[in-house]
Design a protein around this motif. Sequence first.
Motif, PDB file in Angstrom:
ATOM      1  N   ASN A  53      66.526  45.715  42.680  1.00  0.00           N
ATOM      2  CA  ASN A  53      66.025  46.705  43.083  1.00  0.00           C
ATOM      3  C   ASN A  53      67.125  47.282  44.479  1.00  0.00           C
ATOM      4  N   ASP A  54      68.418  46.958  44.106  1.00  0.00           N
ATOM      5  CA  ASP A  54      69.512  47.453  45.170  1.00  0.00           C
ATOM      6  C   ASP A  54      70.424  47.271  44.532  1.00  0.00           C
ATOM      7  N   ILE A  55      71.064  48.851  44.390  1.00  0.00           N
ATOM      8  CA  ILE A  55      72.252  48.408  43.716  1.00  0.00           C
ATOM      9  C   ILE A  55      72.986  50.414  44.172  1.00  0.00           C
ATOM     10  N   THR A  56      73.713  49.738  44.617  1.00  0.00           N
ATOM     11  CA  THR A  56      74.857  50.752  45.508  1.00  0.00           C
ATOM     12  C   THR A  56      76.323  51.553  44.705  1.00  0.00           C
ATOM     13  N   LEU A  57      76.243  52.629  43.900  1.00  0.00           N
ATOM     14  CA  LEU A  57      77.225  53.050  43.539  1.00  0.00           C
ATOM     15  C   LEU A  57      78.428  52.848  44.653  1.00  0.00           C
ATOM     16  N   LEU A  58      79.708  52.764  43.696  1.00  0.00           N
ATOM     17  CA  LEU A  58      80.489  53.185  44.761  1.00  0.00           C
ATOM     18  C   LEU A  58      81.389  54.565  43.761  1.00  0.00           C
ATOM     19  N   GLY A  59      82.419  55.630  43.722  1.00  0.00           N
ATOM     20  CA  GLY A  59      83.180  56.632  42.842  1.00  0.00           C
ATOM     21  C   GLY A  59      84.386  57.390  43.461  1.00  0.00           C
ATOM     22  N   PHE A  60      84.927  56.923  42.858  1.00  0.00           N
ATOM     23  CA  PHE A  60      86.319  57.834  43.646  1.00  0.00           C
ATOM     24  C   PHE A  60      86.597  59.181  42.492  1.00  0.00           C
ATOM     25  N   SER A  61      86.633  60.990  42.555  1.00  0.00           N
ATOM     26  CA  SER A  61      87.331  61.373  42.062  1.00  0.00           C
ATOM     27  C   SER A  61      85.784  61.641  40.809  1.00  0.00           C
TER      28      SER A  61
ATOM     29  N   PHE B 299      78.335  48.798  42.348  1.00  0.00           N
ATOM     30  CA  PHE B 299      79.759  48.999  41.129  1.00  0.00           C
ATOM     31  C   PHE B 299      80.119  50.442  41.269  1.00  0.00           C
ATOM     32  N   MET B 300      81.702  49.579  41.255  1.00  0.00           N
ATOM     33  CA  MET B 300      82.723  50.996  41.487  1.00  0.00           C
ATOM     34  C   MET B 300      82.812  51.458  39.972  1.00  0.00           C
ATOM     35  N   LEU B 301      83.155  52.608  40.777  1.00  0.00           N
ATOM     36  CA  LEU B 301      83.253  53.299  38.941  1.00  0.00           C
ATOM     37  C   LEU B 301      85.133  54.444  39.483  1.00  0.00           C
ATOM     38  N   HIS B 302      85.977  54.194  38.823  1.00  0.00           N
ATOM     39  CA  HIS B 302      87.557  54.792  39.407  1.00  0.00           C
ATOM     40  C   HIS B 302      87.822  56.239  39.094  1.00  0.00           C
ATOM     41  N   GLY B 303      88.918  57.020  39.150  1.00  0.00           N
ATOM     42  CA  GLY B 303      89.338  58.180  39.088  1.00  0.00           C
ATOM     43  C   GLY B 303      89.710  58.105  37.526  1.00  0.00           C
ATOM     44  N   TYR B 304      90.111  59.608  37.533  1.00  0.00           N
ATOM     45  CA  TYR B 304      90.909  59.831  35.975  1.00  0.00           C
ATOM     46  C   TYR B 304      92.349  58.824  36.158  1.00  0.00           C
ATOM     47  N   GLY B 305      92.276  58.210  35.077  1.00  0.00           N
ATOM     48  CA  GLY B 305      93.917  58.010  34.567  1.00  0.00           C
ATOM     49  C   GLY B 305      94.474  56.102  35.345  1.00  0.00           C
ATOM     50  N   SER B 306      92.685  56.192  35.949  1.00  0.00           N
ATOM     51  CA  SER B 306      93.215  54.054  36.721  1.00  0.00           C
ATOM     52  C   SER B 306      92.403  53.682  36.011  1.00  0.00           C
ATOM     53  N   ASN B 307      92.045  52.292  36.946  1.00  0.00           N
ATOM     54  CA  ASN B 307      91.280  52.022  35.919  1.00  0.00           C
ATOM     55  C   ASN B 307      91.066  50.678  36.546  1.00  0.00           C
ATOM     56  N   GLU B 308      89.829  49.990  36.713  1.00  0.00           N
ATOM     57  CA  GLU B 308      89.055  48.756  37.267  1.00  0.00           C
ATOM     58  C   GLU B 308      89.859  48.195  38.492  1.00  0.00           C
ATOM     59  N   GLU B 309      90.974  47.976  39.132  1.00  0.00           N
ATOM     60  CA  GLU B 309      91.863  47.243  39.544  1.00  0.00           C
ATOM     61  C   GLU B 309      92.281  48.653  41.277  1.00  0.00           C
ATOM     62  N   ASP B 310      91.947  49.252  40.891  1.00  0.00           N
ATOM     63  CA  ASP B 310      92.082  50.063  41.995  1.00  0.00           C
ATOM     64  C   ASP B 310      91.373  50.164  42.581  1.00  0.00           C
ATOM     65  N   LEU B 311      89.880  50.392  43.015  1.00  0.00           N
ATOM     66  CA  LEU B 311      88.439  50.659  43.912  1.00  0.00           C
ATOM     67  C   LEU B 311      88.811  48.780  44.373  1.00  0.00           C
ATOM     68  N   PHE B 312      88.691  48.425  43.183  1.00  0.00           N
ATOM     69  CA  PHE B 312      88.768  46.748  43.489  1.00  0.00           C
ATOM     70  C   PHE B 312      89.425  46.433  44.863  1.00  0.00           C
ATOM     71  N   SER B 313      90.391  46.819  45.056  1.00  0.00           N
ATOM     72  CA  SER B 313      91.212  46.605  46.546  1.00  0.00           C
ATOM     73  C   SER B 313      90.656  46.927  47.345  1.00  0.00           C
ATOM     74  N   PHE B 314      89.449  47.219  47.845  1.00  0.00           N
ATOM     75  CA  PHE B 314      88.925  46.760  49.200  1.00  0.00           C
ATOM     76  C   PHE B 314      87.383  46.324  48.761  1.00  0.00           C
TER      77      PHE B 314
ATOM     78  N   GLY C 269      95.789  54.366  32.177  1.00  0.00           N
ATOM     79  CA  GLY C 269      94.712  54.492  32.535  1.00  0.00           C
ATOM     80  C   GLY C 269      93.567  54.827  31.205  1.00  0.00           C
ATOM     81  N   TYR C 270      92.334  54.653  32.370  1.00  0.00           N
ATOM     82  CA  TYR C 270      91.348  55.251  31.652  1.00  0.00           C
ATOM     83  C   TYR C 270      90.599  56.455  32.252  1.00  0.00           C
ATOM     84  N   ALA C 271      89.645  56.899  31.539  1.00  0.00           N
ATOM     85  CA  ALA C 271      89.042  58.327  32.253  1.00  0.00           C
ATOM     86  C   ALA C 271      87.130  57.907  32.003  1.00  0.00           C
TER      87      ALA C 271
END
Length: 218
Positions: free
Chosen positions: A107-115, A25-40, A63-65
Amino acid sequence: MSPASLSLTHLVRPAKNVEKAPVLFMLHGYGSNEEDLFSFANELPEELFIISIRAPYNLEFFGYAWYAINFDAKYGKWSDDGQAIESREKVVNFINEACEAYPVDPNDITLLGFSQGTVLSFSIALSYPEKIKNVIALSGYINEAILKEGYGEKDFSDLQIYTSHGQVDQVIPLEWAQRSPEFLDNLGIAYMYEEFPVGHGVSPQNFYSFKKWLVEQL
């Protein structure tokens, strides 16, 4: 539950040739959106099912927060911890929904967050370590005020954390991130901490380092 009925807007990259896939699950930074980290997404292992979530609060100009930040506060930036806790619970609920709606392994969940997404990822994993296996925490810090009461009594033996920060980050001070290792040590959590000679962002070296770490956890 169908994907269309899930409570938060999101993007999906299905796993290849895996029926019950590990999920990131990707959690983007302040003022961004779901497309940002999805580029990875296309650069990450094919066996991962990737879900990039849009934060629930719509900002006035763009964006969103995950929670409000008052940049005009008297003593520097001020964060709305109440909203952060609400977002923490919204994401935990969404994770539960997504694990029902998609062919993933709960049972196999990873979080990827920025800022700001990292602040929230830390909050979720430290509050609910029984739900989260791995955290990739980029350019953020641990805010103790938004951790669930009694978190210190939890079992963190299955939680793995990769956390990194830019040495010249002009948005979140490096010293805030440098407190994380001692905090994680005190809880007995396995982690890898790195610094890179960049500002508030993810350098190619940083990306390849956390990708290598993630592959080792799969």
